[in-house]
Design an enzyme around this catalytic site. Structure first.
Site, PDB file in Angstrom:
ATOM      1  N   ARG A  59       0.828  -1.227   0.000  1.00  0.00           N
ATOM      2  CA  ARG A  59       0.000   0.000   0.000  1.00  0.00           C
ATOM      3  C   ARG A  59       0.852   1.263   0.000  1.00  0.00           C
ATOM      4  O   ARG A  59       0.442   2.301  -0.500  1.00  0.00           O
ATOM      5  CB  ARG A  59      -0.971   0.017   1.195  1.00  0.00           C
ATOM      6  CG  ARG A  59      -1.787   1.317   1.271  1.00  0.00           C
ATOM      7  CD  ARG A  59      -2.928   1.265   2.274  1.00  0.00           C
ATOM      8  NE  ARG A  59      -2.535   0.828   3.580  1.00  0.00           N
ATOM      9  CZ  ARG A  59      -1.900   1.607   4.479  1.00  0.00           C
ATOM     10  NH1 ARG A  59      -1.596   2.853   4.206  1.00  0.00           N
ATOM     11  NH2 ARG A  59      -1.576   1.107   5.657  1.00  0.00           N
ATOM     12  N   TYR A 113     -12.919  15.811 -17.883  1.00  0.00           N
ATOM     13  CA  TYR A 113     -13.564  14.536 -17.604  1.00  0.00           C
ATOM     14  C   TYR A 113     -14.705  14.745 -16.600  1.00  0.00           C
ATOM     15  O   TYR A 113     -14.564  15.534 -15.656  1.00  0.00           O
ATOM     16  CB  TYR A 113     -12.494  13.593 -17.055  1.00  0.00           C
ATOM     17  CG  TYR A 113     -12.990  12.215 -16.769  1.00  0.00           C
ATOM     18  CD1 TYR A 113     -13.295  11.341 -17.802  1.00  0.00           C
ATOM     19  CD2 TYR A 113     -13.161  11.775 -15.458  1.00  0.00           C
ATOM     20  CE1 TYR A 113     -13.765  10.071 -17.539  1.00  0.00           C
ATOM     21  CE2 TYR A 113     -13.620  10.505 -15.192  1.00  0.00           C
ATOM     22  CZ  TYR A 113     -13.922   9.655 -16.228  1.00  0.00           C
ATOM     23  OH  TYR A 113     -14.377   8.401 -15.956  1.00  0.00           O
ATOM     24  N   ASP A 185      -3.577  17.111 -17.416  1.00  0.00           N
ATOM     25  CA  ASP A 185      -4.040  15.744 -17.643  1.00  0.00           C
ATOM     26  C   ASP A 185      -3.663  15.379 -19.082  1.00  0.00           C
ATOM     27  O   ASP A 185      -4.227  15.915 -20.031  1.00  0.00           O
ATOM     28  CB  ASP A 185      -5.556  15.693 -17.419  1.00  0.00           C
ATOM     29  CG  ASP A 185      -6.139  14.292 -17.572  1.00  0.00           C
ATOM     30  OD1 ASP A 185      -5.586  13.498 -18.359  1.00  0.00           O
ATOM     31  OD2 ASP A 185      -7.158  14.000 -16.922  1.00  0.00           O
ATOM     32  N   LYS A 210      -6.614   4.325 -19.885  1.00  0.00           N
ATOM     33  CA  LYS A 210      -6.835   4.642 -21.292  1.00  0.00           C
ATOM     34  C   LYS A 210      -5.644   4.176 -22.138  1.00  0.00           C
ATOM     35  O   LYS A 210      -5.352   3.000 -22.148  1.00  0.00           O
ATOM     36  CB  LYS A 210      -7.143   6.133 -21.430  1.00  0.00           C
ATOM     37  CG  LYS A 210      -8.136   6.666 -20.378  1.00  0.00           C
ATOM     38  CD  LYS A 210      -9.516   6.029 -20.479  1.00  0.00           C
ATOM     39  CE  LYS A 210     -10.418   6.317 -19.274  1.00  0.00           C
ATOM     40  NZ  LYS A 210     -10.579   7.708 -18.903  1.00  0.00           N
TER      41      LYS A 210
HETATM   42  C1  LIG Z   1     -10.925   8.467 -17.793  1.00  0.00           C
HETATM   43  C2  LIG Z   1     -10.328   9.775 -17.514  1.00  0.00           C
HETATM   44  C3  LIG Z   1     -10.071  10.191 -16.217  1.00  0.00           C
HETATM   45  C4  LIG Z   1     -10.439   9.365 -15.012  1.00  0.00           C
HETATM   46  O1  LIG Z   1      -9.734   8.168 -14.990  1.00  0.00           O
HETATM   47  P1  LIG Z   1     -10.233   6.819 -14.246  1.00  0.00           P
HETATM   48  O2  LIG Z   1      -9.093   5.889 -14.473  1.00  0.00           O
HETATM   49  O3  LIG Z   1     -11.525   6.394 -14.851  1.00  0.00           O
HETATM   50  O4  LIG Z   1     -10.399   7.196 -12.804  1.00  0.00           O
HETATM   51  C5  LIG Z   1      -9.457  11.423 -16.046  1.00  0.00           C
HETATM   52  N1  LIG Z   1      -9.125  12.201 -17.090  1.00  0.00           N
HETATM   53  C6  LIG Z   1      -9.374  11.832 -18.359  1.00  0.00           C
HETATM   54  C7  LIG Z   1      -8.984  12.734 -19.482  1.00  0.00           C
HETATM   55  C8  LIG Z   1      -9.992  10.612 -18.622  1.00  0.00           C
HETATM   56  O5  LIG Z   1     -10.250  10.251 -19.880  1.00  0.00           O
END
Ligand SMILES: *Cc1c(COP(=O)(O)O)cnc(C)c1O
Length: 393
Positions: A59, A113, A185, A210
Site C-alpha cells: 500500500r 472529464y 491531464d 486509457k
Molecule cells: C478516464 C479519464 C479520467 C479518469 O480516470 P479513471 O481511471 O476512470 O479514474 C481522467 N481524465 C481523463 C482525461 C480521462 O479520460
C-alpha cells in the site's frame, strides 16, 4: 534497469525501470505480495526511517513491481519520479488534496472529464476548496482570475469531447509567475504525442486506464513530475489507500512496452477517419486537432508530435437521429472509455456529459448531434466502412 539518458522513447518504454531478479526473467516479475520480510530489526528500521530504500508494504508503493512501472512512467514523461494509483480519479484527488487546503482556490480550464468536474464542483467545495471553471475562450483573463490563494491551474489538452487545444507553455508561465502550480491531464495525448513537463507544466496526470493501459483491461492512474512536488502526494496516496494493485502495475508495464507503436497507429487511423468524416454530407463538423480546419491547429502542431486517436464529430440531426447512427455501428462498441485497441463510440450527452445541465452543455458546445469516437487498432478500412454504413440512412 537504467536506460541511457538520450535513449529514444521506444527504448525507454521497453527497458526503463526494469527491476530484474536473479532468475533471469527478462522483465520485472510480478511481486504480488502485500508485505516483505527483513533479516533483522535494523533492516526494518533503515527502510522505515528512510536511510535505505527497500520493499516494505505494497500500500505504501514499496513493492518492486510498482516501483518498476513508476520508474518507467517517469522516464517516458520526462519527470524525476512517478506515483501510480488505483485510478485516474485517485491520482487527481490525491494531487489536489496535497496542494489545496481549506480556503484555497483552483482554476480548471475548458472541458474536463466528468468525474473531475464533479470532484472540483461538488466534493472539494465541501472541504472549503473552490474552483473557478474557465472556458478556453476566456483564457485571456487568466491572469485576473488567478488569486493570491490559487494553488493549482488544471486542464486537459486536447479536451474531451471538443478536442480543444490549450497552450501548455503560456498557461504554465502565467501560473508560475503567480505562484500557482500547473497540472496537465495528458491522458488524451499520451507522452508519445505531447510532453507537458518539457513545455513547463509542473505535474502530469494520467488515467492509465486509457492509452497507457491500452487494452481496456485495467484501471489505474499516475502522477509524474519533480520529486519535491511528488513528496506530499505520497502521504495522501498511502493514507487514503489509493495504491494500484501489483497485478495491475505488471499489466501496465506490459502495455507500456508497446505504447509508441500503438499510439502511432491510433494517430494514423484517427487522422484518416477525420479527413473522410469531414467530407461526409451528414457530418456538420469534425473536431480533431490534426485537421487544418481545427481552430488551434497551429498550436497543436507546435506542441504535439502527433494528434492522437480521439475525435468528435457533429451529425446533422437531433439526439434521436444521432443515437440511430451510433446504434448502427458494429465495430465501434458503445462504451464510455477510450484509448484501447477496440474502437469505442459515445454520444457525450448520454454518458460523459450526461450529468451537466442543458445550460452548462450549451455553454460548452456539447450538442445533441455530437459523437465521440476512440479510434482503435482495427483495420482503418473496416472502421470507415462501419462509419459510412452508419451515417448513410
Ligand atoms: C478516464 C479519464 C479520467 C479518469 O480516470 P479513471 O481511471 O476512470 O479514474 C481522467 N481524465 C481523463 C482525461 C480521462 O479520460
Amino acid at each position: 534497469m537504467t536506460t541511457a539518458p538520450n535513449a529514444g522513447l521506444s527504448t525507454r518504454c521497453i527497458h526503463a525501470g526494469d527491476h530484474l531478479d536473479s532468475r533471469g526473467g527478462i522483465h520485472t516479475p510480478l511481486y504480488n505480495h502485500s508485505t516483505f520480510a527483513f533479516p533483522d530489526t535494523q533492516g526494518v528500521l533503515d527502510v522505515v526511517e528512510g536511510r535505505a530504500s527497500g520493499n516494505l508494504y505494497t500500500r505504501y508503493g514499496l513493492n518492486p513491481t510498482i516501483r518498476a512501472v513508476e520508474e518507467k512512467l517517469a522516464s517516458i514523461e520526462g519527470g524525476d519520479n512517478a506515483w501510480v494509483f488505483s485510478s485516474g480519479m485517485a491520482a487527481e484527488s490525491a494531487t489536489f488534496l496535497s496542494f489545496c487546503k481549506t480556503g484555497d482556490h483552483m482554476i480548471c480550464i475548458g472541458d474536463v472529464y466528468g468525474g473531475t468536474f464533479e470532484l472540483l464542483g461538488s466534493n472539494l467545495p465541501s472541504l472549503g476548496i473552490s474552483t473557478t471553471f474557465m472556458l478556453g475562450s476566456e483564457l485571456g483573463r487568466l491572469d485576473d482570475v488567478i488569486k493570491d490563494n490559487t494553488r493549482v491551474v488544471f486542464f486537459e489538452t486536447p479536451t474531451n469531447p471538443n478536442m480543444e487545444v490549450f497552450d501548455i507553455a503560456s498557461i504554465s508561465a502565467i501560473a508560475r509567475k503567480r505562484g500557482a502550480l500547473t497540472v496537465v491531464d495528458n491522458t488524451f495525448a499520451t507522452p508519445v504525442n505531447q510532453r507537458p513537463l518539457a513545455l513547463g507544466a509542473d505535474l502530469v496526470i494520467h488515467s492509465t486506464t486509457k492509452y497507457l493501459g491500452g487494452h481496456s483491461d485495467l484501471t489505474g492512474g499516475a502522477v509524474i513530475g519533480p520529486s519535491k512536488l511528488l513528496e506530499p502526494i505520497w502521504m495522501w496516496r498511502k493514507n487514503l489507500g489509493q495504491m494500484m494493485a501489483p497485478e495491475v502495475a505488471f499489466l501496465l508495464a506490459r502495455s507500456l512496452r508497446t505504447l509508441v507503436v500503438r499510439v502511432k497507429a491510433h494517430n494514423t487511423s484517427a487522422a484518416a477517419l477525420a479527413l473522410r468524416l469531414a467530407e461526409h454530407p451528414r457530418v456538420a463538423q469534425v473536431n480533431f486537432p490534426g485537421l487544418v480546419s481545427h481552430p488551434q491547429h497551429e498550436l497543436a502542431k507546435g506542441q504535439m508530435s502527433g494528434f492522437g486517436g480521439m475525435l468528435s464529430f457533429i451529425v446533422r440531426g437531433d439526439a434521436k437521429e444521432t443515437a440511430a447512427v451510433v446504434d448502427k455501428l458494429k465495430l465501434f462498441s458503445i462504451a464510455p472509455s477510450l484509448g484501447g485497441v477496440e474502437s469505442l463510440v459515445t454520444q457525450p450527452i448520454t454518458t460523459t456529459h450526461h450529468g451537466l445541465t442543458p445550460d452548462e452543455r450549451a455553454r460548452r458546445g456539447i450538442v445533441d448531434g455530437m459523437v465521440r469516437i476512440s479510434v482503435g487498432l482495427e483495420d482503418v478500412e473496416d472502421l470507415w466502412a462501419d462509419l459510412e454504413h452508419a451515417l448513410n440512412p
